[in-house]
Scaffold this motif. Structure first.
Motif, PDB file in Angstrom:
ATOM      1  N   PRO A  40     -17.520   8.114   1.958  1.00  0.00           N
ATOM      2  CA  PRO A  40     -18.951   8.405   2.107  1.00  0.00           C
ATOM      3  C   PRO A  40     -19.811   7.245   1.626  1.00  0.00           C
ATOM      4  O   PRO A  40     -19.622   6.723   0.528  1.00  0.00           O
ATOM      5  N   GLY A  41     -20.735   6.839   2.487  1.00  0.00           N
ATOM      6  CA  GLY A  41     -21.641   5.763   2.144  1.00  0.00           C
ATOM      7  C   GLY A  41     -21.042   4.380   2.275  1.00  0.00           C
ATOM      8  O   GLY A  41     -21.741   3.373   2.072  1.00  0.00           O
ATOM      9  N   VAL A  42     -19.776   4.306   2.622  1.00  0.00           N
ATOM     10  CA  VAL A  42     -19.100   3.018   2.733  1.00  0.00           C
ATOM     11  C   VAL A  42     -18.583   2.791   4.146  1.00  0.00           C
ATOM     12  O   VAL A  42     -18.850   1.776   4.777  1.00  0.00           O
ATOM     13  N   GLY A  43     -17.821   3.768   4.673  1.00  0.00           N
ATOM     14  CA  GLY A  43     -17.287   3.647   6.025  1.00  0.00           C
ATOM     15  C   GLY A  43     -15.778   3.722   6.047  1.00  0.00           C
ATOM     16  O   GLY A  43     -15.135   4.223   5.119  1.00  0.00           O
ATOM     17  N   ILE A  44     -15.197   3.203   7.122  1.00  0.00           N
ATOM     18  CA  ILE A  44     -13.763   3.284   7.348  1.00  0.00           C
ATOM     19  C   ILE A  44     -13.039   2.161   6.593  1.00  0.00           C
ATOM     20  O   ILE A  44     -13.420   0.998   6.674  1.00  0.00           O
ATOM     21  N   VAL A  45     -11.975   2.548   5.882  1.00  0.00           N
ATOM     22  CA  VAL A  45     -11.184   1.584   5.121  1.00  0.00           C
ATOM     23  C   VAL A  45      -9.705   1.831   5.432  1.00  0.00           C
ATOM     24  O   VAL A  45      -9.237   2.973   5.401  1.00  0.00           O
ATOM     25  N   ALA A  46      -8.967   0.778   5.754  1.00  0.00           N
ATOM     26  CA  ALA A  46      -7.535   0.888   6.017  1.00  0.00           C
ATOM     27  C   ALA A  46      -6.776   0.879   4.695  1.00  0.00           C
ATOM     28  O   ALA A  46      -6.951  -0.030   3.877  1.00  0.00           O
ATOM     29  N   VAL A  47      -5.920   1.899   4.499  1.00  0.00           N
ATOM     30  CA  VAL A  47      -5.180   1.991   3.240  1.00  0.00           C
ATOM     31  C   VAL A  47      -3.677   2.151   3.457  1.00  0.00           C
ATOM     32  O   VAL A  47      -2.902   2.139   2.493  1.00  0.00           O
ATOM     33  N   HIS A  48      -3.241   2.292   4.696  1.00  0.00           N
ATOM     34  CA  HIS A  48      -1.827   2.534   4.962  1.00  0.00           C
ATOM     35  C   HIS A  48      -0.958   1.371   4.444  1.00  0.00           C
ATOM     36  O   HIS A  48      -1.260   0.200   4.669  1.00  0.00           O
ATOM     37  N   GLY A  49       0.120   1.718   3.727  1.00  0.00           N
ATOM     38  CA  GLY A  49       1.031   0.707   3.213  1.00  0.00           C
ATOM     39  C   GLY A  49       0.647   0.147   1.862  1.00  0.00           C
ATOM     40  O   GLY A  49       1.426  -0.608   1.261  1.00  0.00           O
ATOM     41  N   MET A  50      -0.541   0.495   1.359  1.00  0.00           N
ATOM     42  CA  MET A  50      -0.955   0.029   0.038  1.00  0.00           C
ATOM     43  C   MET A  50      -0.259   0.840  -1.047  1.00  0.00           C
ATOM     44  O   MET A  50       0.067   2.003  -0.867  1.00  0.00           O
ATOM     45  N   THR A  51      -0.040   0.213  -2.197  1.00  0.00           N
ATOM     46  CA  THR A  51       0.370   0.977  -3.375  1.00  0.00           C
ATOM     47  C   THR A  51      -0.885   1.539  -4.036  1.00  0.00           C
ATOM     48  O   THR A  51      -2.012   1.142  -3.711  1.00  0.00           O
ATOM     49  N   VAL A  52      -0.708   2.462  -4.963  1.00  0.00           N
ATOM     50  CA  VAL A  52      -1.848   3.020  -5.684  1.00  0.00           C
ATOM     51  C   VAL A  52      -2.582   1.930  -6.450  1.00  0.00           C
ATOM     52  O   VAL A  52      -3.816   1.907  -6.503  1.00  0.00           O
ATOM     53  N   SER A  53      -1.835   1.011  -7.024  1.00  0.00           N
ATOM     54  CA  SER A  53      -2.463  -0.104  -7.751  1.00  0.00           C
ATOM     55  C   SER A  53      -3.314  -0.955  -6.810  1.00  0.00           C
ATOM     56  O   SER A  53      -4.434  -1.361  -7.160  1.00  0.00           O
ATOM     57  N   ASP A  54      -2.773  -1.225  -5.603  1.00  0.00           N
ATOM     58  CA  ASP A  54      -3.535  -2.006  -4.621  1.00  0.00           C
ATOM     59  C   ASP A  54      -4.805  -1.269  -4.214  1.00  0.00           C
ATOM     60  O   ASP A  54      -5.868  -1.889  -4.031  1.00  0.00           O
ATOM     61  N   LEU A  55      -4.696   0.059  -4.058  1.00  0.00           N
ATOM     62  CA  LEU A  55      -5.859   0.860  -3.645  1.00  0.00           C
ATOM     63  C   LEU A  55      -6.970   0.774  -4.678  1.00  0.00           C
ATOM     64  O   LEU A  55      -8.151   0.629  -4.319  1.00  0.00           O
ATOM     65  N   GLU A  56      -6.624   0.857  -5.952  1.00  0.00           N
ATOM     66  CA  GLU A  56      -7.641   0.800  -6.998  1.00  0.00           C
ATOM     67  C   GLU A  56      -8.379  -0.537  -6.982  1.00  0.00           C
ATOM     68  O   GLU A  56      -9.603  -0.593  -7.125  1.00  0.00           O
TER      69      GLU A  56
END
Length: 245
Positions: A40-56
């Protein structure tokens, strides 16, 4: 849900994004089949294949562009964010070798190797408890010794299973039948570098009624050492307190 920082994010996962401080936001974020999320307020973000650490790390970078109080130039943040998972997709593991029901099984992300083996109805009498291999992408990544769990009480749940892992249970390394005045006279499996001391430790130790003068060891002879068809074993009768190996 508690999640390993190395957990790989994929379609079906759901996490909650919370912002507090100067900006307040609580949103459940669903990872769709394309491996993207709509923030919300940001848009579409690709996260597939990321680790949780990478996501943060990625979320902090993206959110700070829209909320400048998350990572301001003066270093004094007044908006903060947190991510925690509310749903994690199950993974498929393959269990084969000396198990009762080999095959592919769907298990929760946080399931341990013990849980996976229970689904396969356990290890057969021929199977090893000391050298269970985890094969990932065609290569052995870890070897599990269930005696750490069964005898020493150490947890094996820390092992991070991943989707499409192959759990292979080979045949027994050895079989030693322990009888007499010990806590648990059973059949045990020893590794090559383990001794009588380890065997007694696994059995729970000697009983108060044990005699420590002598120990009788009957050992099956290798085929090449059998001189006659009936000479299958040899008997050792050493002083118990003087055994080094």
């Amino acid at each position: 849900l508690p999640v390993n920082p190395n957990y790989i994010i994929g379609p079906g996962d759901v996490f909650r994004l919370s912002l507090w401080g100067d900006t307040v936001l609580n949103a459940d974020i669903f990872v769709n089949n394309e491996g993207t999320v709509d923030i919300p307020g940001v848009g579409i973000v690709a996260v597939h294949g990321m680790t949780v650490s990478d996501l943060e790390v990625r979320m902090k970078k993206i959110l700070s562009k829209h909320y400048n109080t998350i990572d301001p130039p003066n270093g004094k943040a007044t908006t903060f964010f947190d991510i925690y998972f509310t749903k994690m997709r199950p993974i498929t593991v393959f269990i084969n070798g000396e198990v009762v029901s080999p095959g592919a099984y769907s298990i929760p992300q946080r399931a341990s190797i013990i849980s996976a083996l229970i689904l396969a109805k356990g290890i057969t009498a021929r199977g090893t408890l000391r050298s269970i291999k985890i094969i990932r992408n065609g290569e052995k990544t870890q070897e599990v010794d269930l005696y750490d769990f069964l005898v020493k009480g150490k947890g094996v749940e820390e092992l991070n299973l991943r989707d499409n892992d192959n759990i292979f249970v080979g045949t027994r390394l050895s079989t030693i039948s322990l009888k007499g005045e010990v806590m648990k006279p059973l059949k045990y499996e020893l590794k090559k570098d383990e001794t009588l001391e380890h065997l007694i430790e696994y059995s729970g130790g000697l009983l108060p009624t044990s005699s420590i003068d002598r120990v009788r060891i009957e050992r099956l002879m290798p085929f090449e050492e059998r001189k006659t068809a009936v000479a299958l074993s040899s008997v050792l009768d050493p002083e118990f307190t003087k055994i080094d190996e």
